[in-house]
Motif scaffolding. Structure first.
Motif, PDB file in Angstrom:
ATOM      1  N   LEU A  91     -13.294  -4.670  18.130  1.00 36.17           N
ATOM      2  CA  LEU A  91     -13.522  -4.960  19.538  1.00 36.17           C
ATOM      3  C   LEU A  91     -12.770  -3.939  20.385  1.00 36.17           C
ATOM      4  O   LEU A  91     -11.649  -3.562  20.038  1.00 36.17           O
ATOM      5  CB  LEU A  91     -13.009  -6.379  19.850  1.00 36.17           C
ATOM      6  N   ASP A  92     -13.373  -3.508  21.451  1.00 33.86           N
ATOM      7  CA  ASP A  92     -12.709  -2.629  22.423  1.00 33.86           C
ATOM      8  C   ASP A  92     -12.052  -1.404  21.794  1.00 33.86           C
ATOM      9  O   ASP A  92     -11.001  -0.950  22.240  1.00 33.86           O
ATOM     10  CB  ASP A  92     -11.656  -3.400  23.214  1.00 33.86           C
ATOM     11  N   GLY A  93     -12.626  -0.883  20.707  1.00 33.58           N
ATOM     12  CA  GLY A  93     -12.078   0.309  20.075  1.00 33.58           C
ATOM     13  C   GLY A  93     -10.965   0.060  19.074  1.00 33.58           C
ATOM     14  O   GLY A  93     -10.444   1.000  18.482  1.00 33.58           O
ATOM     15  N   TYR A  94     -10.568  -1.191  18.877  1.00 32.00           N
ATOM     16  CA  TYR A  94      -9.541  -1.511  17.885  1.00 32.00           C
ATOM     17  C   TYR A  94     -10.155  -1.455  16.491  1.00 32.00           C
ATOM     18  O   TYR A  94     -11.315  -1.803  16.290  1.00 32.00           O
ATOM     19  CB  TYR A  94      -8.940  -2.891  18.155  1.00 32.00           C
ATOM     20  N   ILE A  95      -9.359  -1.002  15.539  1.00 28.91           N
ATOM     21  CA  ILE A  95      -9.821  -0.783  14.166  1.00 28.91           C
ATOM     22  C   ILE A  95      -9.126  -1.758  13.227  1.00 28.91           C
ATOM     23  O   ILE A  95      -7.908  -1.929  13.281  1.00 28.91           O
ATOM     24  CB  ILE A  95      -9.491   0.659  13.705  1.00 28.91           C
ATOM     25  N   LEU A  96      -9.901  -2.386  12.354  1.00 31.97           N
ATOM     26  CA  LEU A  96      -9.368  -3.254  11.302  1.00 31.97           C
ATOM     27  C   LEU A  96      -9.437  -2.502   9.981  1.00 31.97           C
ATOM     28  O   LEU A  96     -10.494  -1.996   9.599  1.00 31.97           O
ATOM     29  CB  LEU A  96     -10.187  -4.546  11.196  1.00 31.97           C
ATOM     30  N   LYS A  97      -8.288  -2.421   9.305  1.00 40.41           N
ATOM     31  CA  LYS A  97      -8.226  -1.858   7.958  1.00 40.41           C
ATOM     32  C   LYS A  97      -7.673  -2.941   7.042  1.00 40.41           C
ATOM     33  O   LYS A  97      -6.661  -3.578   7.368  1.00 40.41           O
ATOM     34  CB  LYS A  97      -7.331  -0.624   7.911  1.00 40.41           C
ATOM     35  N   SER A  98      -8.332  -3.143   5.907  1.00 34.89           N
ATOM     36  CA  SER A  98      -7.954  -4.237   5.006  1.00 34.89           C
ATOM     37  C   SER A  98      -7.741  -3.750   3.586  1.00 34.89           C
ATOM     38  O   SER A  98      -8.233  -2.697   3.187  1.00 34.89           O
ATOM     39  CB  SER A  98      -9.041  -5.319   4.997  1.00 34.89           C
ATOM     40  N   SER A  99      -7.005  -4.562   2.842  1.00 31.01           N
ATOM     41  CA  SER A  99      -6.802  -4.331   1.414  1.00 31.01           C
ATOM     42  C   SER A  99      -6.564  -5.680   0.748  1.00 31.01           C
ATOM     43  O   SER A  99      -6.385  -6.692   1.417  1.00 31.01           O
ATOM     44  CB  SER A  99      -5.626  -3.379   1.172  1.00 31.01           C
ATOM     45  N   ARG A 100      -6.562  -5.648  -0.575  1.00 25.92           N
ATOM     46  CA  ARG A 100      -6.283  -6.867  -1.341  1.00 25.92           C
ATOM     47  C   ARG A 100      -5.064  -6.627  -2.220  1.00 25.92           C
ATOM     48  O   ARG A 100      -4.905  -5.570  -2.815  1.00 25.92           O
ATOM     49  CB  ARG A 100      -7.475  -7.249  -2.204  1.00 25.92           C
ATOM     50  N   ILE A 101      -4.211  -7.638  -2.276  1.00 28.71           N
ATOM     51  CA  ILE A 101      -3.072  -7.649  -3.185  1.00 28.71           C
ATOM     52  C   ILE A 101      -3.074  -9.004  -3.856  1.00 28.71           C
ATOM     53  O   ILE A 101      -3.018 -10.030  -3.170  1.00 28.71           O
ATOM     54  CB  ILE A 101      -1.734  -7.442  -2.442  1.00 28.71           C
ATOM     55  N   LYS A 102      -3.153  -8.985  -5.170  1.00 34.05           N
ATOM     56  CA  LYS A 102      -3.226 -10.240  -5.925  1.00 34.05           C
ATOM     57  C   LYS A 102      -4.339 -11.105  -5.347  1.00 34.05           C
ATOM     58  O   LYS A 102      -5.457 -10.674  -5.232  1.00 34.05           O
ATOM     59  CB  LYS A 102      -1.880 -10.954  -5.935  1.00 34.05           C
ATOM     60  N   GLU A 103      -4.015 -12.339  -4.954  1.00 34.94           N
ATOM     61  CA  GLU A 103      -5.020 -13.274  -4.443  1.00 34.94           C
ATOM     62  C   GLU A 103      -5.156 -13.204  -2.930  1.00 34.94           C
ATOM     63  O   GLU A 103      -5.804 -14.056  -2.328  1.00 34.94           O
ATOM     64  CB  GLU A 103      -4.660 -14.727  -4.798  1.00 34.94           C
ATOM     65  N   ALA A 104      -4.552 -12.239  -2.292  1.00 33.77           N
ATOM     66  CA  ALA A 104      -4.515 -12.200  -0.829  1.00 33.77           C
ATOM     67  C   ALA A 104      -5.349 -11.062  -0.271  1.00 33.77           C
ATOM     68  O   ALA A 104      -5.556 -10.037  -0.909  1.00 33.77           O
ATOM     69  CB  ALA A 104      -3.076 -12.035  -0.359  1.00 33.77           C
ATOM     70  N   THR A 105      -5.791 -11.269   0.957  1.00 30.28           N
ATOM     71  CA  THR A 105      -6.411 -10.209   1.738  1.00 30.28           C
ATOM     72  C   THR A 105      -5.474  -9.912   2.893  1.00 30.28           C
ATOM     73  O   THR A 105      -4.976 -10.829   3.549  1.00 30.28           O
ATOM     74  CB  THR A 105      -7.787 -10.643   2.268  1.00 30.28           C
ATOM     75  N   ILE A 106      -5.219  -8.639   3.111  1.00 32.54           N
ATOM     76  CA  ILE A 106      -4.332  -8.204   4.180  1.00 32.54           C
ATOM     77  C   ILE A 106      -5.149  -7.336   5.129  1.00 32.54           C
ATOM     78  O   ILE A 106      -5.856  -6.419   4.696  1.00 32.54           O
ATOM     79  CB  ILE A 106      -3.157  -7.372   3.634  1.00 32.54           C
ATOM     80  N   GLY A 107      -5.039  -7.632   6.405  1.00 30.61           N
ATOM     81  CA  GLY A 107      -5.733  -6.834   7.404  1.00 30.61           C
ATOM     82  C   GLY A 107      -4.768  -6.444   8.514  1.00 30.61           C
ATOM     83  O   GLY A 107      -3.954  -7.264   8.943  1.00 30.61           O
ATOM     84  N   THR A 108      -4.862  -5.214   8.959  1.00 37.11           N
ATOM     85  CA  THR A 108      -4.077  -4.764  10.107  1.00 37.11           C
ATOM     86  C   THR A 108      -5.035  -4.223  11.149  1.00 37.11           C
ATOM     87  O   THR A 108      -5.932  -3.448  10.827  1.00 37.11           O
ATOM     88  CB  THR A 108      -3.055  -3.682   9.710  1.00 37.11           C
ATOM     89  N   ILE A 109      -4.824  -4.658  12.390  1.00 39.67           N
ATOM     90  CA  ILE A 109      -5.595  -4.148  13.509  1.00 39.67           C
ATOM     91  C   ILE A 109      -4.767  -3.047  14.164  1.00 39.67           C
ATOM     92  O   ILE A 109      -3.585  -3.239  14.463  1.00 39.67           O
ATOM     93  CB  ILE A 109      -5.923  -5.261  14.518  1.00 39.67           C
ATOM     94  N   TYR A 110      -5.421  -1.904  14.355  1.00 36.85           N
ATOM     95  CA  TYR A 110      -4.790  -0.730  14.954  1.00 36.85           C
ATOM     96  C   TYR A 110      -5.461  -0.402  16.280  1.00 36.85           C
ATOM     97  O   TYR A 110      -6.674  -0.576  16.435  1.00 36.85           O
ATOM     98  CB  TYR A 110      -4.952   0.491  14.045  1.00 36.85           C
ATOM     99  N   ALA A 111      -4.677   0.121  17.213  1.00 35.80           N
ATOM    100  CA  ALA A 111      -5.233   0.665  18.451  1.00 35.80           C
ATOM    101  C   ALA A 111      -5.877   2.003  18.131  1.00 35.80           C
ATOM    102  O   ALA A 111      -5.647   2.585  17.061  1.00 35.80           O
ATOM    103  CB  ALA A 111      -4.116   0.842  19.477  1.00 35.80           C
TER     104      ALA A 111
END
Length: 146
Positions: free
Chosen positions: A46-66
């Motif tokens: 949204l509004d130019g923000y970027i989501l980058k994700s990865s998986r570690i074990k049973e988890a999903t991790i996502g970081t939103i960047y400007a």
């Protein structure tokens, strides 16, 4: 899955989220966003923000960047009480947290950690909590929101 604990590590705020909080009409868009976020460049949310994700074990991790590359919020979603992920979120924090490293949340949970860029990008704070809740449901129990 009937409920997911949703915790903001910076404030200690916790609430229970249920699948009826997610608009079922968003299912395919959420699925596409999450799938695309695993690519090397992530995906625009949204509004130019970027989501980058990865998986570690049973988890999903996502970081939103400007668009300037500054991280805004990091979210981990997991079904397990395995403390490694909780501890990792605390050990890698660059801002103060109100939760304790030694007291992990009960799974399943979504944990949000506001990052250094949150203060510079207050507009993202309007929607990022709702987005992380949707992100958590589509990653942990997509059939619950379909």
């Amino acid at each position: 899955m009937k409920q997911i604990n949703h915790i903001t590590l910076n404030t200690g705020h916790i609430r229970r989220s249920s699948p009826d909080e997610i608009d079922k009409g968003m299912y395919f868009a959420l699925k596409r966003i999450v799938n695309d976020s695993f690519g090397p460049d992530g995906t625009t949310v949204l509004d130019g923000y970027i989501l980058k994700s990865s998986r570690i074990k049973e988890a999903t991790i996502g970081t939103i960047y400007a668009d300037d590359g500054i991280p805004i919020i990091t979210t981990i979603c997991t079904e397990t009480d395995e403390p490694l992920l909780w501890e990792m979120m605390h050990d890698t924090a660059t801002v103060p947290l109100d939760t304790e490293r030694s007291k992990p949340a009960a799974g399943p949970y979504i944990s949000d950690r506001l990052e250094v860029g949150a203060m510079e990008h207050l507009g993202a704070m309007v929607w990022s909590g709702d987005f992380s809740r949707c992100f958590g449901w589509i990653c942990l129990s997509p059939s619950s929101i379909r």
